[in-house]
Design a protein around this motif. Sequence first.
Motif, PDB file in Angstrom:
ATOM      1  N   SER A  89      26.491 -13.957  10.345  1.00 34.16           N
ATOM      2  CA  SER A  89      25.371 -13.095  10.716  1.00 34.16           C
ATOM      3  C   SER A  89      25.632 -11.608  10.504  1.00 34.16           C
ATOM      4  O   SER A  89      24.716 -10.805  10.608  1.00 34.16           O
ATOM      5  CB  SER A  89      25.012 -13.324  12.193  1.00 34.16           C
ATOM      6  N   GLY A  90      26.885 -11.232  10.210  1.00 38.29           N
ATOM      7  CA  GLY A  90      27.204  -9.824  10.061  1.00 38.29           C
ATOM      8  C   GLY A  90      27.131  -9.060  11.370  1.00 38.29           C
ATOM      9  O   GLY A  90      26.882  -7.853  11.390  1.00 38.29           O
ATOM     10  N   ALA A  91      27.352  -9.752  12.493  1.00 39.77           N
ATOM     11  CA  ALA A  91      27.265  -9.133  13.824  1.00 39.77           C
ATOM     12  C   ALA A  91      28.366  -8.093  14.004  1.00 39.77           C
ATOM     13  O   ALA A  91      29.453  -8.216  13.418  1.00 39.77           O
ATOM     14  CB  ALA A  91      27.388 -10.202  14.902  1.00 39.77           C
ATOM     15  N   PRO A  92      28.111  -7.064  14.806  1.00 40.62           N
ATOM     16  CA  PRO A  92      29.117  -6.017  15.019  1.00 40.62           C
ATOM     17  C   PRO A  92      30.312  -6.459  15.861  1.00 40.62           C
ATOM     18  O   PRO A  92      31.345  -5.789  15.871  1.00 40.62           O
ATOM     19  CB  PRO A  92      28.333  -4.899  15.725  1.00 40.62           C
ATOM     20  N   THR A  93      30.199  -7.559  16.610  1.00 35.66           N
ATOM     21  CA  THR A  93      31.323  -8.087  17.405  1.00 35.66           C
ATOM     22  C   THR A  93      31.386  -9.604  17.240  1.00 35.66           C
ATOM     23  O   THR A  93      30.504 -10.217  16.640  1.00 35.66           O
ATOM     24  CB  THR A  93      31.177  -7.765  18.911  1.00 35.66           C
ATOM     25  N   ASN A  94      32.429 -10.210  17.818  1.00 33.82           N
ATOM     26  CA  ASN A  94      32.606 -11.670  17.738  1.00 33.82           C
ATOM     27  C   ASN A  94      31.975 -12.415  18.915  1.00 33.82           C
ATOM     28  O   ASN A  94      32.174 -13.620  19.054  1.00 33.82           O
ATOM     29  CB  ASN A  94      34.094 -12.015  17.681  1.00 33.82           C
ATOM     30  N   TYR A  95      31.226 -11.718  19.772  1.00 36.31           N
ATOM     31  CA  TYR A  95      30.728 -12.338  21.013  1.00 36.31           C
ATOM     32  C   TYR A  95      29.219 -12.576  20.930  1.00 36.31           C
ATOM     33  O   TYR A  95      28.438 -12.086  21.731  1.00 36.31           O
ATOM     34  CB  TYR A  95      31.097 -11.455  22.206  1.00 36.31           C
ATOM     35  N   GLY A  96      28.834 -13.359  19.925  1.00 37.15           N
ATOM     36  CA  GLY A  96      27.416 -13.571  19.660  1.00 37.15           C
ATOM     37  C   GLY A  96      26.823 -14.758  20.396  1.00 37.15           C
ATOM     38  O   GLY A  96      27.507 -15.725  20.724  1.00 37.15           O
ATOM     39  N   PHE A  97      25.525 -14.685  20.668  1.00 33.57           N
ATOM     40  CA  PHE A  97      24.738 -15.821  21.163  1.00 33.57           C
ATOM     41  C   PHE A  97      23.301 -15.612  20.704  1.00 33.57           C
ATOM     42  O   PHE A  97      22.935 -14.517  20.259  1.00 33.57           O
ATOM     43  CB  PHE A  97      24.850 -15.976  22.682  1.00 33.57           C
ATOM     44  N   CYS A  98      22.508 -16.656  20.766  1.00 32.40           N
ATOM     45  CA  CYS A  98      21.143 -16.520  20.263  1.00 32.40           C
ATOM     46  C   CYS A  98      20.217 -17.537  20.921  1.00 32.40           C
ATOM     47  O   CYS A  98      20.663 -18.469  21.601  1.00 32.40           O
ATOM     48  CB  CYS A  98      21.108 -16.677  18.747  1.00 32.40           C
ATOM     49  N   PHE A  99      18.931 -17.345  20.679  1.00 36.16           N
ATOM     50  CA  PHE A  99      17.897 -18.254  21.182  1.00 36.16           C
ATOM     51  C   PHE A  99      17.175 -18.856  19.990  1.00 36.16           C
ATOM     52  O   PHE A  99      16.732 -18.145  19.091  1.00 36.16           O
ATOM     53  CB  PHE A  99      16.916 -17.504  22.084  1.00 36.16           C
ATOM     54  N   LYS A 100      17.103 -20.177  19.991  1.00 32.64           N
ATOM     55  CA  LYS A 100      16.434 -20.893  18.902  1.00 32.64           C
ATOM     56  C   LYS A 100      15.228 -21.621  19.484  1.00 32.64           C
ATOM     57  O   LYS A 100      15.378 -22.508  20.327  1.00 32.64           O
ATOM     58  CB  LYS A 100      17.391 -21.898  18.270  1.00 32.64           C
ATOM     59  N   PRO A 101      14.015 -21.239  19.058  1.00 34.60           N
ATOM     60  CA  PRO A 101      12.822 -21.923  19.568  1.00 34.60           C
ATOM     61  C   PRO A 101      12.839 -23.402  19.204  1.00 34.60           C
ATOM     62  O   PRO A 101      13.313 -23.779  18.127  1.00 34.60           O
ATOM     63  CB  PRO A 101      11.663 -21.193  18.869  1.00 34.60           C
ATOM     64  N   ASN A 102      12.380 -24.248  20.112  1.00 38.54           N
ATOM     65  CA  ASN A 102      12.251 -25.664  19.808  1.00 38.54           C
ATOM     66  C   ASN A 102      11.274 -25.835  18.648  1.00 38.54           C
ATOM     67  O   ASN A 102      10.285 -25.113  18.547  1.00 38.54           O
ATOM     68  CB  ASN A 102      11.722 -26.432  21.035  1.00 38.54           C
ATOM     69  N   LYS A 103      11.560 -26.797  17.776  1.00 39.54           N
ATOM     70  CA  LYS A 103      10.714 -27.078  16.612  1.00 39.54           C
ATOM     71  C   LYS A 103      10.603 -25.878  15.689  1.00 39.54           C
ATOM     72  O   LYS A 103       9.584 -25.670  15.043  1.00 39.54           O
ATOM     73  CB  LYS A 103       9.295 -27.492  17.057  1.00 39.54           C
ATOM     74  N   SER A 104      11.643 -25.030  15.628  1.00 39.19           N
ATOM     75  CA  SER A 104      11.553 -23.820  14.798  1.00 39.19           C
ATOM     76  C   SER A 104      11.765 -24.162  13.337  1.00 39.19           C
ATOM     77  O   SER A 104      12.260 -25.234  12.985  1.00 39.19           O
ATOM     78  CB  SER A 104      12.590 -22.794  15.225  1.00 39.19           C
ATOM     79  N   GLY A 105      11.411 -23.230  12.494  1.00 42.90           N
ATOM     80  CA  GLY A 105      11.537 -23.433  11.058  1.00 42.90           C
ATOM     81  C   GLY A 105      12.896 -23.103  10.501  1.00 42.90           C
ATOM     82  O   GLY A 105      13.111 -23.173   9.303  1.00 42.90           O
ATOM     83  N   GLY A 106      13.854 -22.707  11.330  1.00 41.08           N
ATOM     84  CA  GLY A 106      15.194 -22.414  10.834  1.00 41.08           C
ATOM     85  C   GLY A 106      15.708 -21.078  11.323  1.00 41.08           C
ATOM     86  O   GLY A 106      15.263 -20.547  12.340  1.00 41.08           O
ATOM     87  N   THR A 107      16.657 -20.495  10.561  1.00 39.71           N
ATOM     88  CA  THR A 107      17.351 -19.289  10.994  1.00 39.71           C
ATOM     89  C   THR A 107      16.424 -18.081  11.119  1.00 39.71           C
ATOM     90  O   THR A 107      16.717 -17.160  11.866  1.00 39.71           O
ATOM     91  CB  THR A 107      18.491 -18.947  10.020  1.00 39.71           C
TER      92      THR A 107
ATOM     93  N   ASP B 166      13.774 -17.813  12.645  1.00 44.60           N
ATOM     94  CA  ASP B 166      13.174 -17.737  13.982  1.00 44.60           C
ATOM     95  C   ASP B 166      14.206 -17.466  15.079  1.00 44.60           C
ATOM     96  O   ASP B 166      13.850 -17.380  16.258  1.00 44.60           O
ATOM     97  CB  ASP B 166      12.437 -19.047  14.301  1.00 44.60           C
ATOM     98  N   LEU B 167      15.484 -17.365  14.721  1.00 45.93           N
ATOM     99  CA  LEU B 167      16.519 -17.107  15.725  1.00 45.93           C
ATOM    100  C   LEU B 167      16.383 -15.692  16.279  1.00 45.93           C
ATOM    101  O   LEU B 167      16.137 -14.736  15.534  1.00 45.93           O
ATOM    102  CB  LEU B 167      17.912 -17.262  15.113  1.00 45.93           C
ATOM    103  N   LYS B 168      16.576 -15.559  17.582  1.00 39.62           N
ATOM    104  CA  LYS B 168      16.659 -14.241  18.214  1.00 39.62           C
ATOM    105  C   LYS B 168      18.140 -14.026  18.538  1.00 39.62           C
ATOM    106  O   LYS B 168      18.661 -14.618  19.480  1.00 39.62           O
ATOM    107  CB  LYS B 168      15.793 -14.185  19.464  1.00 39.62           C
ATOM    108  N   GLN B 169      18.802 -13.193  17.733  1.00 39.58           N
ATOM    109  CA  GLN B 169      20.254 -13.078  17.798  1.00 39.58           C
ATOM    110  C   GLN B 169      20.706 -11.835  18.563  1.00 39.58           C
ATOM    111  O   GLN B 169      20.165 -10.750  18.384  1.00 39.58           O
ATOM    112  CB  GLN B 169      20.830 -13.037  16.385  1.00 39.58           C
ATOM    113  N   LEU B 170      21.726 -12.054  19.412  1.00 38.98           N
ATOM    114  CA  LEU B 170      22.305 -10.980  20.221  1.00 38.98           C
ATOM    115  C   LEU B 170      23.823 -11.081  20.148  1.00 38.98           C
ATOM    116  O   LEU B 170      24.371 -12.150  19.847  1.00 38.98           O
ATOM    117  CB  LEU B 170      21.868 -11.112  21.680  1.00 38.98           C
TER     118      LEU B 170
END
Length: 446
Positions: free
Chosen positions: A211-229, A231-235
């Motif tokens: 994901s190219g995140a600024p740190t190694n401590y990532g997590f995210c929210f994936k909507p049910n029945k989503s179309g793929g990456t 739709d991810l809300k990445q933090l």
Amino acid sequence: MGFGLHGGTHIRPVNLWTDVQVIKVYSEDDTSRALEVPSDVTARDVCQLLILKNHYIDDHSWTLFEQLTHTGLARAIEDHELVREVQSNWIMEEENKLYFRKNYAKYEFFKNPLSFFPEHMISFPSETNAAVSHSEILQMFLSSSTYPEIHGYLHAKEQGRKSWKKLYFLLRRSGLYFSTKGTSKEPRHLQFFCEFSNSDMYMSLTGKKISGAPTNYGFCFKPNKSGGTRDLKQLCADDEQSRTCWMTAIRLLKYGMQLYQNYMQPYQGRSGCSPLTPMRSISENSLVAMDFSGHKSRIIENPTEALSVAVEEGLAWRRRGCLRLNSHGSPIATSNMAIHRSQSWFHHKISREEAQRLILQHGLVDGVFLVRDSQSNPKTFVLSLSHGLKIKHFQIIPLEDDGKLFYTLDDGHTRFTDLIQLVEFYQLNKGVLPCKLKHYCARIAL
């Protein structure tokens, strides 16, 4: 109604009128087993079946994980979740997998909530006194009216872009928000980010790589029945303590009392347990100092006496010859310096990054460990250990003295003739380590 291993003996008779489907569950060594599951089977049911069929000890930490292969995301499926429902959200071409492994951190926040929620990240309702007790903080998280507010900075991936932006976030009962003006909590400055009823929360296992995140401590929210990456809300957080706090608070917000019921289920029927009394796991009670010198064995209550006995044991281990048993119970000669290879806690030729990922997946509880070959020095070994929500690495050095080979963690002050002795000693004494060795990471076979 029941379910069982595909092609094997069923634990219970299967109701032929039930909609039964075959699923595949993997272990850490990528062996797998196929199981027949009806539509109402939960993650806990699947774990119980695998525990029974493999004759594992049930210490209430076995967990079913969902791993999204292409995105490097994973989550522990809650005990009450329906397995077939989880799989129904998968996209065929993604080749996602179910894994069966230990998760020592699954309900750790019920045992020690104060360590999961640092003071600078949590605000209690205004009427609450400054000092909040162990049980009070749990009651607030499980209450529908007094849910505490979690706040702090997180990096958020901007939708449709590769860039990340550091924002001040607030978690409230109505969802997750960020401030458009510094750390302002005024309603006009708060923008809605996500709610959790129709999405699942995942941890990033790949750190910055995908994901190219600024740190190694990532997590995210994936909507049910989503179309793929897309739709991810990445933090991502700045450290593990912060990520653990956010993810734990969101789990409690989403599932509430259901989590507490999952946690208490193994203990139902035990007398003397108050609703919010932290429970000790089987593994925590499994190591006690014993005196077998008299006609009857006794538990050594005095800590000073226990330490003295442990030191004597350490000296005796050096002198002990003859035979040891491998993990299958077969005798092996101690003259063989590779006997550690038969142990469940030993991982041959894995990298530092692989060791950290394995420990992270087993839960960052104090005392989770493994032993591995050192990549920088082929003749040495490394003890990788979780403590204080961090993974620390300690070099095990071989020493030769008077023609004999020893292993040490503390520059030769305490010596062991093999790695098995070393691990056994530090399971009873923390010595130079920040804590005792408690739970080992094993690559089980199904």
